[in-house]
Structure formats: C-alpha cells, structure tokens
Motif scaffolding. Structure first.
Motif, short mmCIF file in Angstrom:
data_model
loop_
_atom_site.label_atom_id
_atom_site.label_comp_id
_atom_site.label_asym_id
_atom_site.label_seq_id
_atom_site.Cartn_x
_atom_site.Cartn_y
_atom_site.Cartn_z
N GLN A 1 0.82 -1.20 0.00
CA GLN A 1 0.00 0.00 0.00
C GLN A 1 0.86 1.26 0.00
OE1 GLN A 1 -0.44 -2.82 1.78
NE2 GLN A 1 -2.44 -2.81 2.82
N TRP A 2 1.96 1.22 0.73
CA TRP A 2 2.85 2.37 0.76
C TRP A 2 3.46 2.62 -0.63
CZ3 TRP A 2 4.19 6.73 2.67
CH2 TRP A 2 5.44 7.28 2.42
N SER A 3 3.86 1.56 -1.29
CA SER A 3 4.44 1.70 -2.62
C SER A 3 3.42 2.28 -3.59
CB SER A 3 4.94 0.34 -3.11
OG SER A 3 5.57 0.45 -4.36
N GLU A 4 2.18 1.82 -3.51
CA GLU A 4 1.12 2.35 -4.38
C GLU A 4 0.86 3.82 -4.08
OE1 GLU A 4 -2.12 -0.22 -3.56
OE2 GLU A 4 -1.19 -1.98 -4.51
N LEU A 5 0.89 4.19 -2.79
CA LEU A 5 0.68 5.58 -2.44
C LEU A 5 1.76 6.47 -3.03
CD1 LEU A 5 -0.79 7.80 -0.77
CD2 LEU A 5 0.83 7.27 1.08
N LEU A 6 3.02 6.01 -2.97
CA LEU A 6 4.11 6.83 -3.50
C LEU A 6 3.92 7.10 -4.99
CD1 LEU A 6 7.50 5.71 -1.91
CD2 LEU A 6 6.27 7.84 -1.62
N THR A 7 3.45 6.09 -5.70
CA THR A 7 3.18 6.29 -7.13
C THR A 7 2.12 7.36 -7.32
OG1 THR A 7 3.77 3.98 -7.60
CG2 THR A 7 2.45 5.15 -9.25
N ALA B 1 6.46 12.96 6.30
CA ALA B 1 5.16 13.64 6.31
C ALA B 1 4.07 12.72 6.83
CB ALA B 1 4.81 14.11 4.90
N PHE B 2 4.11 11.45 6.48
CA PHE B 2 3.14 10.49 7.01
C PHE B 2 3.27 10.37 8.52
CE2 PHE B 2 2.44 6.06 8.39
CZ PHE B 2 1.06 6.00 8.21
N GLY B 3 4.49 10.33 9.02
CA GLY B 3 4.71 10.25 10.47
C GLY B 3 4.22 11.47 11.21
N CYS B 4 4.15 12.61 10.52
CA CYS B 4 3.70 13.86 11.13
C CYS B 4 2.25 14.16 10.79
CB CYS B 4 4.59 15.01 10.67
SG CYS B 4 6.31 14.86 11.19
N ALA B 5 1.47 13.13 10.50
CA ALA B 5 0.09 13.33 10.03
C ALA B 5 -0.75 14.13 11.03
CB ALA B 5 -0.57 11.99 9.75
N GLY B 6 -0.40 14.10 12.28
CA GLY B 6 -1.20 14.81 13.27
C GLY B 6 -0.88 16.28 13.43
N LEU B 7 0.10 16.79 12.70
CA LEU B 7 0.46 18.21 12.84
C LEU B 7 -0.62 19.12 12.28
CD1 LEU B 7 4.24 18.61 11.88
CD2 LEU B 7 3.20 18.91 14.11
N THR C 1 -2.47 21.91 1.40
CA THR C 1 -3.61 21.65 0.52
C THR C 1 -3.12 20.98 -0.76
OG1 THR C 1 -3.43 23.82 -0.54
CG2 THR C 1 -4.91 23.66 1.36
N GLY C 2 -4.06 20.61 -1.63
CA GLY C 2 -3.70 20.03 -2.92
C GLY C 2 -3.97 18.55 -2.97
N PRO C 3 -3.96 17.96 -4.17
CA PRO C 3 -4.29 16.54 -4.32
C PRO C 3 -3.31 15.61 -3.63
CG PRO C 3 -3.48 17.49 -6.40
CD PRO C 3 -3.72 18.63 -5.47
N ALA C 4 -2.01 15.95 -3.61
CA ALA C 4 -1.05 15.09 -2.92
C ALA C 4 -1.31 15.08 -1.42
CB ALA C 4 0.38 15.56 -3.20
N LEU D 1 -2.38 11.81 0.86
CA LEU D 1 -1.63 11.42 2.05
C LEU D 1 -2.54 11.38 3.27
CD1 LEU D 1 1.18 10.78 3.28
CD2 LEU D 1 1.40 13.22 3.75
N GLU D 2 -3.41 12.36 3.41
CA GLU D 2 -4.31 12.40 4.57
C GLU D 2 -5.30 11.24 4.55
OE1 GLU D 2 -5.99 16.30 4.61
OE2 GLU D 2 -4.21 17.20 5.56
#
Length: 798
Positions: free
Chosen positions: A527-533, A556-562, A611-614, A618-619
């Motif tokens: 799933q992580w590999s697919e997300l990176l793509t 950025a994933f590790g800081c999702a709660g910021l 903001t933005g699609p990326a 990630l969220e």
C-alpha cells in the motif's frame, strides 16, 4: 534515592528555572518523582541547549542563576519531587571571550595552569593552538583583524594577546601568539586539539586529571551535597579518556547518587559491568520497544520496494552494512583527518622508541589506523590506562577486523602495521604516557567516528523505514521479536534494574509517536508503494532525487497529526538537515544551493503542503491507518512505563507528541491547559506513573520480571509480562496484520492465578486469574494495565 520516573525539561532563556517551577504542580500530579534538567552551568549566551558550557563554577545566569535553581529545587521538594541534572564532562565551548580557562591558555600558552584542562598537541602546531575561526585565508582576512588594548578582535570574536605583544606590527603580533588564527576549513586536517565529534567550537576536557575534575565538578558536587540535586545524567562518556575511572571518581564524590550515562550500545553489546552507574539513559530500551512494533517480513518487503523506487546505488544506501562502511570511510578521511593524523604521530613516536617496532612507515601506520577505526563494530573499546586488556576490549577489535584491514595493503609485509596499531589500541604495546595516550585517543576517535558515520550520515542515507534510523537502533535488522524483548528485559531486571529507559529525547531524530506511525508501514509495504506512485503523479513539483522523495513522504506520514499551519515550518528544516547530513548531493561544509533549492521547492509543494491533491491523498492514507498508529503509540508508551528500568519522559510526551530532529524537538515546553481535553495516551501515562510512585517496590531493584505467553492463532500479536506478581502489562503489536488475519480468534492470555485483576485503564473491569480472552482484554483499547486486587481494599497493596 532511585527515581520512579523522570521528566526531561529543556531549559533555555525562553524557558528558565522560573518557568520550570510553574510546571512542578502539574508534573507532581502526573506521577513522576524527579525533574530531569538539561545542563544548568554557564553556557554560551543565548544557547538553547546548554551543552556549550563556558564556566563550571556558576549556574547559568540566563536561566535564573544559582538562586533560581535552588528555588526550583525547593518548589520541587515541596511537591515531593527531586532534581536530576544533565552534566557535560567531555567538552566546553571553544569561545575564548566567555571561556576563562581557554582564554588564559591562549594568553599564556602551554605554561598556563589551565593548559592541562585541554587535549592540545602543542608540538603538532609548532607550539601554537590552531583556532579555525576565519571565514577565509588569513591573507584575505587581515583587514578584519584589529587590536583593542590587550585584545585581538575579529568581528564579534575576541582573543587574548600575549603579554608585551600589543604594540607589534600585525604580522609580528600574530606570529608572537600562542595560537594561530586560521581558515575554518583547516580544521579537518590541521586541528591540534581534541573536540566533540567534528565540532571545532567544542573543545575536549581532560577530566582524567584530578585537578581538572575538581575544578569542573565543584559546583555540581556542591549542589549534590546541599540536597539540591539527587541524580545525574552523564553526557557522552565515550568521549572521555577513561570513562570507568571517571565514573568511579564521580560516584565516590557524589555519594553514590543515582547516575545514568548516555552510552550507545550496539546490538548485544553489554554496558561495562564495572561502571559505577545505575545504567544507560535508555537508547538500548528504545530500540527494543520500537522493534516490537515493526514487522520483520514487511520491513524486508519495504526494503525491496525502496530499492526499486529509489535505485539507491552506492552511497545512496541500498544495503545497511555497506552504507555504514562507506560513510565511515568518508568521515575518517575527511571530517576526522586531523584526529587520524594525531594517532599516526603517536604511533610513529612509539615505534621509533622501541627497537623491535622500528621501520614501520608512517603511511602504513596511518593506513592501519584508518582501516581499523572503520571496522570497530561498536562505539569504542575500553582499555584502562596501564591495565590489562580484557576480553570485552579484545572483542572490539576482532580478528576479522584485523584480517580485513590487512587485506587493504598490497604488500603483505607492510600490513604488519595493522597488528601494531591493534596492539597499541588495546594497550599491549608501548610504554609510558604515549601508550596511555594512544589507547585513549584511539577509543575517543572511534566513538566520534561511529557517531558521525552512523547517527549523522548513514541514518540519512539508508531510509527504507525511517522509524528504524534512531540512535541505538539497527536499521538493517529493525524488528525485535517478543522473545528477544523478554530476554533483554530479564537481563536488565537482573543486572541493571535502575537503568534509564527512553522513547523520545532531545536527541531523537523523530519523536516516539512519529516513529510509531511510520512503523505501521512495515505492515503494509504494498500500500505504501502504491501511495508513492499516486503522490508522484499528484505532487506539482518533482523531487530532485527519489531517495529524498521516499524519505520526505514517510516523514510527512509520520507527522500526520500536525496542524496544517505548522507543517511547512517543521518539515522543511528537518529534511534540509537530512540531505546535508547525508552528504550525497550537498553538505554543511560544501552546500549545493541549486540542489537545496530543489529540495525546499519539492518539500513545500508536496510533503509540507497544507492543501492540494497530494496532501489529500496522504491524509486519506493516514486516516485509514490511524487506528493502527494509535495501537503502536499506546503500546510503546505502556511498555516503556512498566518494563525494567526508570522511565524518562521527554517534555510533552505524556500526550501525543510530534517532533522532528533538533531544533524542532527542543522548543520551549508548554504545559497543557488544566481544562483541556485529556487524550488516551495521557490517561495511560498518568495511570502507569501513579502506580510506579505508589508501588515502587514492584518496579525497583527488588522487583521481578516474568514474561507471559498468549496461546492461540494470534498469540504473536500479544506481548505481556508481569512485574513482581502484582502488575500485568499487555499490549497489542502489529495490529494491522492482526486485523487482516481475522483478529484474535479465541487467543487467550494466562494471567497469574492469584487474581482477581483490575484494569487500571478501564476502572470497573476485572478478570479472574487464569486464561482470559484477549479480545475481551483489549475490547476498549489495545493495551491493558492490570493490578491484582486485594479484597477489602483497592487495587494492589499500597
């Protein structure tokens, strides 16, 4: 008095003793027994950390001075708390105008009574100390130098003038000093004083000298004798000439106060048994706890995905051991060239004085020094000056290291220099002061090399799972099995029951909660590999290299709660520091502004965008995994708080705490508002700390540690242990894999028979002794803290 738990506060001008005093009622209610204070002695003005000490005789004025510290101690004692101090015996700030001992040494030269404070090789400098402080070569900087009375000024820097030289013409004046002002780049090869790692602004101290020890520890020991201080944390003991002797002297002078050392142990390396300490500051525990929540098969799959995505050839870190070796070669030949040069000069001098050792060419001895240093498998060997070489010391320079080092010579006869250097490093050759000097300096250099090549270089080059690149860890083998964890805890309970444990410190590259989130990725590499793509397609700006993209998106994933407003200000500096430390495309000393601009542009537009699609992708991904991240966060916290040892909580980590590498993790502490919400982690932390305070005998030196084994199809996902027959800790591990495999499915955990047991995290929930359904145990949260009920009273016996 052994603490039941300590709470680390980072003191700085924006958070002085008075601010720390305001936190005391809150911390006392939380349940800790001691405040753990960062260094309190006089430091460079404005310092935000205090490790750049300039005066050991005074408590830092910017923090409130000695009266401020004593008032903090009184306030703490009124609330039942003591103080533990972080002390820095290895080095001082090399800022002459603030450091009187260095000032006098520079003014009077080797004849100064302060010259013995520092490891200065006067002969190597032609009787002068090189001060690498100039922005350019001396010929280009002369116009910026000016004489002001008995002081030489260069910008804001000041240097003392040798008596009787102030009236000389500038060239003569410079030549007449006991120091040489030089271009900062000369430090790599020409520096002739020992420093902290590769930081020339921090000059090493010779605390092995009894007079230096007394002068640099007098104020600390006074505070100990007066009852202001009840415990000590020793910064970087590996930098000392003889850590064992130093700790013995300190222990005697401090009356055996609880003391822990910032010692980084590699793999199964034991803490030297003879050290007069309670244990380490806890990085060995941190690695074991993190490893429990890392899936070994998934981590291996993630590594494969990383290689495919980043194509990390050579120095980009495709294989951990190769990455470490390459980093070590870079550091030892560049950043530590002056240190290896010093060792070579010592070796040459010893060989020339011994007829049996003559005719070893200096280049061969230098090569042997370099090749052995990069092969030391731990931070350093421990050889007492003039003492016997122990088996443990022998293991730090094993036969395999000697064999591989010899193979680097094209002429076999010349490779005998390797055996000479090994025997010198282990104290088996030579005599007199040179023998002791070589033993000490080889060990000190080995520790600096290990720290700089592994912690500060390889950890930023090898990033398949950034949660594993933490001090004391093993990114090549990031997972720890329950059996390995239990064996570690059994050793600690037996040998070091009062050692420190930690999950987040002022030096961790990512806080425990960031690492706990990232560790979930070891359970879903596909799933992580697919997300990176997906992120690569959605991000408006491409990364300058794929390795950075991988690392940045994981961070950025590790800081999702910021909060969105903080993301850019926190991620960009950390990732820019990462690429400079890695030294692949840019560095601190040879920055590439084009590459660095590409890094900041990518981070700002992608991982740090609010903001933005990326960001949206990630969220969504983070939200889908949030439950499993919380399982890791809660599990790691409870394990640390109840395993053998004294838990140290870093400021703010009683709640969810998201922080990256310093200076991000050294921001002034703000206690939570009294009427604010209490999250699950805070409730767990408070319950465990209060239990430790009320029942210290269960967790202290007389306490016991007993593993508890679950039975059933999901038994591997439950880690449990019992402390002294009275308290049971049970946590869920690898919960995403657990959910994918169908849940607990009748898995049971056998509690000790002398129940009943109540869950301190869920009041009113009780269990009889014997088997309990794990699904029931974890029905409300992924962890349980059980205390044996004494009928007619409350939980436990206290």
């Amino acid at each position: 008095m052994t603490p039941t738990a300590t709470y680390r506060l980072q003191l700085q001008p924006d958070f002085p003793f008075s601010a720390a005093g305001h936190t005391v009622p809150y911390l006392a209610a939380l349940g800790v027994s001691h405040l753990h204070l960062s260094p309190v002695l006089e430091a460079v003005p404005g310092s935000t950390h205090g490790y750049d000490v300039v005066d050991h005789s005074r408590v830092r004025a910017e923090l409130g001075g000695e009266e401020g510290l004593r008032q903090l101690a009184r306030t703490a004692q009124q609330h039942g708390l003591g103080l533990v101090l972080d002390i820095v015996p290895n080095h001082m700030a090399a800022v002459p105008r603030h450091n009187r001992a260095l000032w006098e040494t520079l003014r009077e030269g080797p004849g100064s009574p302060y010259a013995r404070w520092f490891d200065i090789d006067w002969a190597a400098g032609g009787g002068k100390v090189l001060l690498p402080v100039l922005a350019g070569r001396i010929g280009d900087e002369r116009e910026r130098l000016r004489v002001d009375g008995e002081v030489l000024r260069y910008g804001e820097q000041e240097f003392p003038l040798r008596a009787g030289t102030a009236a000389l013409e500038l060239t003569e004046l410079l030549d007449a000093q006991h120091y040489r002002l030089g271009w900062w780049r000369l430090a790599r090869t020409e520096l002739n004083y020992r420093r902290f790692f590769t930081i020339s602004d921090l000059i090493g101290l010779r605390v092995e000298d009894p007079e230096v020890f007394a002068a640099t520890h007098g104020k600390i020991l006074e505070l100990v004798r007066d009852g202001v201080v009840e415990g000590l944390r020793i910064d970087h003991p590996d930098g000392l000439a003889d850590p064992g002797s130093y700790l013995e002297r300190l222990g005697e002078a401090a009356g055996g106060r609880w003391t822990v050392v910032e010692k980084i142990l590699t793999g199964a390396e034991p803490l030297p048994a003879g050290w007069a300490v309670a244990g380490t500051t806890g990085y060995d525990a941190l690695h074991r706890i993190d490893g429990l929540f890392t899936d070994p098969m998934g981590a291996a799959e993630l590594l494969g995905r990383y290689r495919e995505y980043a194509n990390p050839a050579g120095d980009r870190g495709g294989y951990w051991t190769a990455t470490v070796r390459r980093a070590a070669y870079r550091v030892v030949t560049h950043e530590l060239a002056a240190e290896t040069g010093h060792l070579t000069r010592l070796a040459v001098r010893i060989c020339e004085a011994d007829p049996a050792l003559r005719d070893h060419a200096p280049w061969a001895l230098h090569t042997a020094v370099r090749e052995l240093l990069v092969r030391v498998p731990v931070y350093r060997p421990y050889v007492a000056a003039g003492g016997p070489c122990t088996e443990a010391a022998e293991a730090t320079l094993p036969d395999t290291a000697v064999r591989d080092a010899r193979a680097m010579f094209s002429v076999p006869e010349e490779s005998a220099a390797v055996d000479v250097v090994r025997d010198l490093a282990l104290g088996r050759l030579g005599g007199g002061p040179d023998r002791a000097a070589f033993c000490a300096r080889f060990a000190q250099t080995a520790s600096a090399l290990r720290a700089k090549s592994v912690e500060d270089t390889a950890y930023y080059r090898y990033v398949p799972l950034v949660s594993a690149t933490e001090v004391g860890g093993d990114p090549g083998l990031p997972a720890v099995t329950p059996e390995e964890f239990h064996a570690f805890c059994a050793r600690m309970a037996r040998d070091w029951p009062a050692t420190g444990t930690a999950l987040t410190t002022h030096d961790t590259k990512r806080s425990a909660d960031v690492r706990a989130r990232v560790a979930v990725l070891s359970q879903c590499p596909d799933q992580w590999s697919e997300l990176l793509t997906e992120l690569g397609r959605a991000a408006p700006t491409a990364a300058p290299d794929p390795q950075l993209a991988w690392q940045a998106w994981q961070t950025a994933f590790g800081c999702a709660g910021l909060p969105a407003a903080e993301i850019a200000g926190r991620l960009e500096p950390a990732l820019l520091k990462a690429v400079r430390e890695a030294g692949l495309f840019t560095s601190w000393t040879e920055p590439d502004p084009v590459y660095e601009r590409a890094v900041t542009d990518f981070v700002a537009a992608g991982p740090a965008a609010d903001t933005g699609p990326a960001r949206a992708a990630l969220e969504r991904f983070a939200a889908a995994l949030e439950t499993f991240a919380q399982d890791n966060i809660m599990g790691a916290a409870l394990v640390q708080l109840t395993m053998p040892g004294v838990p140290d909580l870093y400021q703010g980590t009683e709640r969810e705490y998201i922080a990256l590498v310093d200076p991000d993790n050294r921001r002034p502490f703000h206690r939570p508002p009294e009427d604010g919400p209490v999250d699950e982690k805070a409730s767990l932390t408070g319950a465990a700390l209060r239990l430790r305070r009320e029942r210290p005998e269960l967790f202290g030196e007389s306490g016991t540690y007993t593993p508890l084994a679950a039975q059933g199809p999901a038994a591997a996902h439950c880690l449990a242990f019992c402390r002294s027959g009275e308290v049971v800790t049970a946590v869920t591990r690898l919960s995403l894999r657990l959910a994918e495999s169908g849940g607990w499915r009748g898995t049971e955990l056998a509690l000790p028979d002398d129940g009943p047991w109540t869950d301190l995290l869920t009041p009113g929930r009780e269990y009889a002794g014997g088997p309990v359904d794990v699904a029931e145990l974890f029905a409300e949260r992924p962890v349980a803290l059980l205390s044996r009920v004494v009928r007619g009273g409350s939980a436990g016996r206290g």
